[in-house]
Design an enzyme around this catalytic site. Structure first.
Site, PDB file in Angstrom:
ATOM      1  N   PHE A  79      -7.727 -10.826  -6.248  1.00 44.09           N
ATOM      2  CA  PHE A  79      -6.582 -11.635  -6.687  1.00 44.09           C
ATOM      3  C   PHE A  79      -5.633 -10.735  -7.476  1.00 44.09           C
ATOM      4  CE2 PHE A  79      -4.639 -15.431  -8.813  1.00 44.09           C
ATOM      5  CZ  PHE A  79      -4.407 -16.179  -7.668  1.00 44.09           C
ATOM      6  N   THR A 126      -9.087  -6.567  -1.672  1.00 42.86           N
ATOM      7  CA  THR A 126      -9.515  -5.725  -2.791  1.00 42.86           C
ATOM      8  C   THR A 126      -8.929  -4.321  -2.611  1.00 42.86           C
ATOM      9  OG1 THR A 126     -11.554  -5.011  -1.708  1.00 42.86           O
ATOM     10  CG2 THR A 126     -11.677  -7.023  -3.026  1.00 42.86           C
ATOM     11  N   LYS A 173      -7.394  -0.704   3.590  1.00 44.29           N
ATOM     12  CA  LYS A 173      -7.441   0.302   4.659  1.00 44.29           C
ATOM     13  C   LYS A 173      -8.856   0.838   4.911  1.00 44.29           C
ATOM     14  CE  LYS A 173      -4.051   1.835   2.225  1.00 44.29           C
ATOM     15  NZ  LYS A 173      -2.954   1.060   1.715  1.00 44.29           N
ATOM     16  N   GLU A 230      -2.974  -6.065  10.147  1.00 46.39           N
ATOM     17  CA  GLU A 230      -1.550  -5.701  10.089  1.00 46.39           C
ATOM     18  C   GLU A 230      -1.178  -5.118   8.715  1.00 46.39           C
ATOM     19  OE1 GLU A 230       0.837  -5.741  12.629  1.00 46.39           O
ATOM     20  OE2 GLU A 230       1.900  -4.637  11.087  1.00 46.39           O
ATOM     21  N   VAL A 285      -1.102  -1.064   7.455  1.00 42.56           N
ATOM     22  CA  VAL A 285      -0.125  -0.017   7.799  1.00 42.56           C
ATOM     23  C   VAL A 285       1.295  -0.564   7.646  1.00 42.56           C
ATOM     24  CG1 VAL A 285       0.661   1.580   9.598  1.00 42.56           C
ATOM     25  CG2 VAL A 285      -1.755   0.989   9.468  1.00 42.56           C
ATOM     26  N   GLY A 336       4.359  -2.181  -8.070  1.00 42.52           N
ATOM     27  CA  GLY A 336       3.283  -2.616  -7.165  1.00 42.52           C
ATOM     28  C   GLY A 336       3.253  -1.829  -5.868  1.00 42.52           C
ATOM     29  N   GLU A 371      -1.140   2.776  -5.076  1.00 39.30           N
ATOM     30  CA  GLU A 371      -2.543   2.361  -5.025  1.00 39.30           C
ATOM     31  C   GLU A 371      -3.083   2.276  -6.458  1.00 39.30           C
ATOM     32  OE1 GLU A 371      -4.282   1.811  -1.889  1.00 39.30           O
ATOM     33  OE2 GLU A 371      -2.156   1.735  -1.490  1.00 39.30           O
ATOM     34  N   LYS A 412      -3.742   5.718   7.075  1.00 36.84           N
ATOM     35  CA  LYS A 412      -2.899   4.992   8.047  1.00 36.84           C
ATOM     36  C   LYS A 412      -2.789   5.767   9.364  1.00 36.84           C
ATOM     37  CE  LYS A 412      -0.331   2.864   4.279  1.00 36.84           C
ATOM     38  NZ  LYS A 412       0.741   3.069   3.313  1.00 36.84           N
ATOM     39  N   GLY A 460       4.586  -3.291  -1.574  1.00 39.12           N
ATOM     40  CA  GLY A 460       5.143  -4.321  -2.463  1.00 39.12           C
ATOM     41  C   GLY A 460       4.369  -5.623  -2.343  1.00 39.12           C
TER      42      GLY A 460
END
Ligand code: HSE
Length: 342
Positions: free
Chosen positions: A10, A95, A124, A148, A151, A205, A208, A223, A320
């Site tokens: 969250f 997460t 990822k 989706e 990446v 934001g 990472e 990616k 973002g």
């Protein structure tokens, strides 16, 4: 049709998704017959909560924004047990990415898929490290593993190549795959200091949880691996992708590029040569006349070289809160629409 969602994590993306779902509830219902309730949330900072009839998300948002623990619908179930036993049909794994082992996200995805729940994720780790395994568990249980959001945030990449570009063979993918570093390079060119601009990218934001992943190129490398394996059908490991970040780019390098009518971009690339797929990430000095040179801020851009359509370029936000939240929404909607049509 009511879609029952579980959110694992969250943080920025989970909150972004909740904001979008609330803001667009009436629109999504009218346009797609989409209805939802969030029945479970698990977060290491705020706690695990479950209500099969739907949680009080407004209160949870207030608590999380005030950095307080959840107070309603608390459960003693650990996250994996909660995923397995809750009545959600879609589990959103949101997460933090761990590109070394995949971290707890691997168990979360396995728990959901093996109990017949779809996974939608922006993480990822599972996609870059264990895609074939995840896809097999999903196929065996008749559910989807949707990625989706891994990446270029909500800018369509995976779904673009799987949907509208299906039938085209792609021989090369090249572009800007990391919003944080593109934002940093843009601001550094204007004179801002490296540490100062990295801090702003974190606040916005983009970065990472550990921004080393961005500035050293590891995020872009994850990616590139996903694109190589999922879009171009390779089976390469993350360690097969050569990787150099932007940490060594100095003010002098930026000035040198400027003097040559060029600017630095962190370029990710996947290329098929003699039937083999190669991936790389490295900063490149791009001439100002090149289309990638004009892609600034947290924007990303990718050019697909295809056999039937030549080059196709897509430009859009790559990071973002709302932009990644939208990536999750787009996969949830795809699942919802596939339920309706079959
Ligand atoms: N940290 C990543 C970026 C977020 O800056 O692009 C999206 O993967």
């Amino acid at each position: 049709m009511k879609n029952k969602l579980a959110l694992i994590g969250f943080g920025t993306v989970g909150k972004g998704l909740c904001e979008i779902l609330k803001m667009k509830q009436a629109y999504l219902n009218k346009k797609y017959g989409f209805d939802y309730s969030i029945v479970a949330v698990a977060d290491f900072a705020y706690g695990n909560v479950y209500n099969p009839d739907g949680l009080d998300i407004d209160q949870m948002m207030k608590e999380a924004n005030a950095k307080k623990k959840f107070t309603k619908d608390l459960t003693n179930l650990d996250t994996v047990s909660l995923i397995k036993t809750c009545n959600a049909d879609i589990v959103c794994e949101l997460t933090y990415t761990d590109l070394t082992t995949g971290g707890a996200a691997i168990d979360h995805c396995k728990a959901a898929l093996s109990t017949g729940k779809h996974i939608v994720t922006s993480n990822k780790g599972p996609a870059a490290l264990f895609y074939p395994e995840m896809k097999k568990i999903a196929d065996d249980h008749g559910v989807k593993f949707m990625i989706e959001g891994t990446v270029v945030a909500g800018t369509p990449i995976i779904n673009l190549t799987d949907g509208p570009l299906a039938g085209c063979e792609i021989s090369k993918i090249r572009g800007i795959l990391n919003g944080t570093t593109n934002y940093m390079l843009t601001e550094m060119e204007k004179g801002m200091d490296y540490a100062e601009v990295l801090k702003i990218a974190q606040e916005l934001g983009y970065a990472e949880a550990d921004p080393t992943g961005d500035v050293e190129g590891y995020d872009a490398r994850g990616k590139v691996t996903i694109l190589a394996n999922i879009v171009m059908g390779a089976s390469i490991k993350i360690s097969d992708v050569s990787c150099k970040g932007i940490t060594k780019i100095s003010k002098a390098d930026i000035a040198a590029a400027k003097a040559k009518n060029a600017r630095w971009k962190l370029i990710g690339s996947v290329e098929k040569k003699d039937g083999k797929v190669f991936g790389s990430v490295a900063p490149e000095m791009i001439d100002l006349s090149h289309p990638l040179a004009g892609v600034m801020g947290a924007t990303n851009a990718l050019t697909f070289t295809t056999d039937l359509m030549g080059d196709i370029t897509i430009v859009g936000p790559g990071a973002g809160k709302i932009q990644t939240g939208f990536a999750i929404l787009t996969d949830i909607l795809a699942i919802h629409r596939s339920k309706k049509c079959c």
